[in-house]
Design a protein around this motif. Structure first.
Motif, PDB file in Angstrom:
ATOM      1  N   GLN A  65      29.047  18.845 -25.719  1.00 48.29           N
ATOM      2  CA  GLN A  65      28.143  19.243 -25.448  1.00 48.29           C
ATOM      3  C   GLN A  65      27.724  18.759 -24.620  1.00 48.29           C
ATOM      4  O   GLN A  65      27.302  19.384 -22.574  1.00 48.29           O
TER       5      GLN A  65
ATOM      6  N   THR B  23      29.659  19.001 -20.846  1.00 49.11           N
ATOM      7  CA  THR B  23      29.386  19.909 -19.826  1.00 49.11           C
ATOM      8  C   THR B  23      28.420  19.506 -18.666  1.00 49.11           C
ATOM      9  O   THR B  23      28.346  20.418 -17.876  1.00 49.11           O
TER      10      THR B  23
ATOM     11  N   VAL C  39      39.078  18.119 -21.988  1.00 52.49           N
ATOM     12  CA  VAL C  39      37.834  19.139 -20.789  1.00 52.49           C
ATOM     13  C   VAL C  39      37.882  18.236 -19.972  1.00 52.49           C
ATOM     14  O   VAL C  39      37.129  19.293 -18.403  1.00 52.49           O
TER      15      VAL C  39
END
Length: 133
Positions: A44, A47, A75
């Protein structure tokens, strides 16, 4: 003011004392530091926090550090990924895909000066290193 050259480090450990100790250490050394207490929280944070380096504990409830670093590789592929563990024997049974997602391995308990020096070196070499033997 120009863009900050301060490297960003994300620390992931479900032991608050360990996470806090690492946060203090790296902040004192001039890094921008965020802390997550589990893998989901770490993903989280990524991001919004573009980490240059992720240090994760191996043994955590839920997602372990190797599993997390596999996801971090997807990511944030340019982030350096460090696995921190006092359980090297356990780590050896991790799947190969997880092993490939870990750039470096640091055992607990760590030495502060050594850890900071290692992180500075790793951040200095942003280009992918040659494949490990």
């Amino acid at each position: 003011m120009g863009p900050s050259l301060m490297a960003k480090i994300l620390i992931v450990d479900d032991e608050v004392q360990v996470a806090s100790a690492l946060r203090r250490l790296f902040r004192r050394e001039g890094f921008a530091v965020e802390v997550a207490l589990n893998g989901d929280e770490a993903l989280q944070k990524l991001t919004t926090f573009d980490a240059d380096l992720v240090i994760s504990d191996f043994r955590m409830k839920g997602m372990n550090g190797a599993e997390l670093l596999e996801k971090v590789l997807r990511v944030s592929p340019r982030a350096v990924r460090i696995l921190l563990s006092g359980h090297a024997d356990l780590w050896s049974s991790a799947p190969t895909s997880a092993a490939q997602a870990v750039s470096h391995f640091i055992s607990k308990p760590w030495d502060d000066d050594h850890l900071v020096a290692r992180v500075r070196t790793l951040l200095g070499e942003q280009e992918p290193s040659a494949s490990n033997p």
